[in-house]
Design a protein around this motif. Structure first.
Motif, short mmCIF file in Angstrom:
data_model
loop_
_atom_site.label_atom_id
_atom_site.label_comp_id
_atom_site.label_asym_id
_atom_site.label_seq_id
_atom_site.Cartn_x
_atom_site.Cartn_y
_atom_site.Cartn_z
N THR A 1 0.78 -1.32 -0.06
CA THR A 1 0.07 0.07 -0.11
C THR A 1 0.97 1.33 -0.21
O THR A 1 1.87 1.22 0.95
N PHE A 2 0.51 2.16 -0.89
CA PHE A 2 1.15 3.37 -0.96
C PHE A 2 0.08 4.72 -0.81
O PHE A 2 -0.87 4.26 -1.09
N THR A 3 0.70 5.66 -0.22
CA THR A 3 -0.52 6.88 0.05
C THR A 3 0.33 8.27 -0.71
O THR A 3 1.41 8.33 -0.45
N PHE A 4 -0.35 8.58 -1.77
CA PHE A 4 -0.01 9.70 -2.20
C PHE A 4 -0.79 11.00 -2.22
O PHE A 4 -1.79 11.01 -1.38
N ASP A 5 -0.29 12.22 -2.61
CA ASP A 5 -1.32 13.31 -2.59
C ASP A 5 -2.80 12.90 -3.30
O ASP A 5 -4.06 13.38 -2.87
N GLU A 6 -2.63 12.30 -4.33
CA GLU A 6 -4.07 11.80 -5.17
C GLU A 6 -3.61 10.48 -5.80
O GLU A 6 -2.46 10.44 -6.39
N SER A 7 -4.34 9.61 -5.72
CA SER A 7 -4.16 8.36 -6.61
C SER A 7 -5.47 8.44 -7.68
O SER A 7 -6.69 8.52 -7.49
N PHE A 8 -5.40 8.65 -9.17
CA PHE A 8 -6.48 8.61 -10.16
C PHE A 8 -6.67 7.25 -10.76
O PHE A 8 -5.85 6.83 -11.55
N TRP A 9 -7.71 6.70 -10.53
CA TRP A 9 -8.38 5.60 -11.17
C TRP A 9 -8.72 6.02 -12.55
O TRP A 9 -9.68 6.48 -12.86
N SER A 10 -8.14 5.45 -13.58
CA SER A 10 -8.89 5.86 -15.11
C SER A 10 -8.56 4.38 -15.72
O SER A 10 -8.47 4.54 -17.10
N HIS A 11 -8.57 3.30 -14.99
CA HIS A 11 -8.68 2.02 -15.76
C HIS A 11 -9.91 1.60 -16.43
O HIS A 11 -9.65 1.05 -17.36
N ASP A 12 -10.90 1.66 -15.61
CA ASP A 12 -12.35 1.39 -16.16
C ASP A 12 -13.35 2.42 -15.57
O ASP A 12 -13.13 3.13 -14.98
N GLY A 13 -14.52 2.03 -15.98
CA GLY A 13 -15.67 2.87 -15.70
C GLY A 13 -15.94 4.03 -16.45
O GLY A 13 -16.38 5.07 -15.80
N PHE A 14 -15.37 3.99 -17.84
CA PHE A 14 -15.94 5.30 -18.40
C PHE A 14 -16.41 4.90 -19.68
O PHE A 14 -16.57 3.63 -20.12
N GLU A 15 -17.01 5.85 -20.33
CA GLU A 15 -17.46 5.47 -21.90
C GLU A 15 -17.01 6.44 -22.84
O GLU A 15 -16.51 7.82 -22.38
N ASP A 16 -16.93 6.20 -24.21
CA ASP A 16 -16.39 6.98 -24.98
C ASP A 16 -17.50 7.84 -25.44
O ASP A 16 -18.56 7.53 -25.92
#
Length: 122
Positions: A52-67
């Motif tokens: 586990t790592f903690t950053f200022d922000e972790s951005f999830w952009s792997h899935d959960g989107f539509e074109d």
């Protein structure tokens, strides 16, 4: 506005075609500033413990989107971080500090194909 020191954000991009063809295994998860990584051969194990790592922000952009005509838009209820969210969270801070007269740098680091351009220009 107070000047900021170094802020670190990480982003995971969708699998590319090559990774999909090779049956790549997702071994990462993100929630808020926390990123969890499992060893790829342990992703199915119930006993596997992630690093586990903690950053200022972790951005999830792997899935959960539509074109949406070339723009990846979050699906309702997903945790997908689109370009607008990444800009509002990090890009705007860099610009605000630059306009306030501070030296600024937005640095994208990673191996070839890791998603640097994806994060910078979408």
């Amino acid at each position: 506005m107070a000047a900021e020191a170094v802020c670190v954000g990480v982003r995971v991009r969708p699998f590319n075609d090559r990774e999909k063809e090779k049956g790549a295994v997702l071994c990462i998860d993100m929630e808020g500033p926390t990123t969890k990584i499992w060893k790829a051969d342990e992703t199915d194990s119930k006993d596997a413990k992630p690093t586990t790592f903690t950053f200022d922000e972790s951005f999830w952009s792997h899935d959960g989107f539509e074109d949406d005509d070339g723009y990846s838009r979050p699906q309702p209820g997903s945790k997908y971080a689109d370009q607008a969210y990444v800009f509002e969270t990090f890009g705007k801070r860099v610009l605000d500090n630059a306009w306030a007269g501070y030296h600024c740098c937005l640095f994208a680091y990673g191996q070839t194909g890791a998603g640097k351009s994806y994060s910078m220009v979408g």
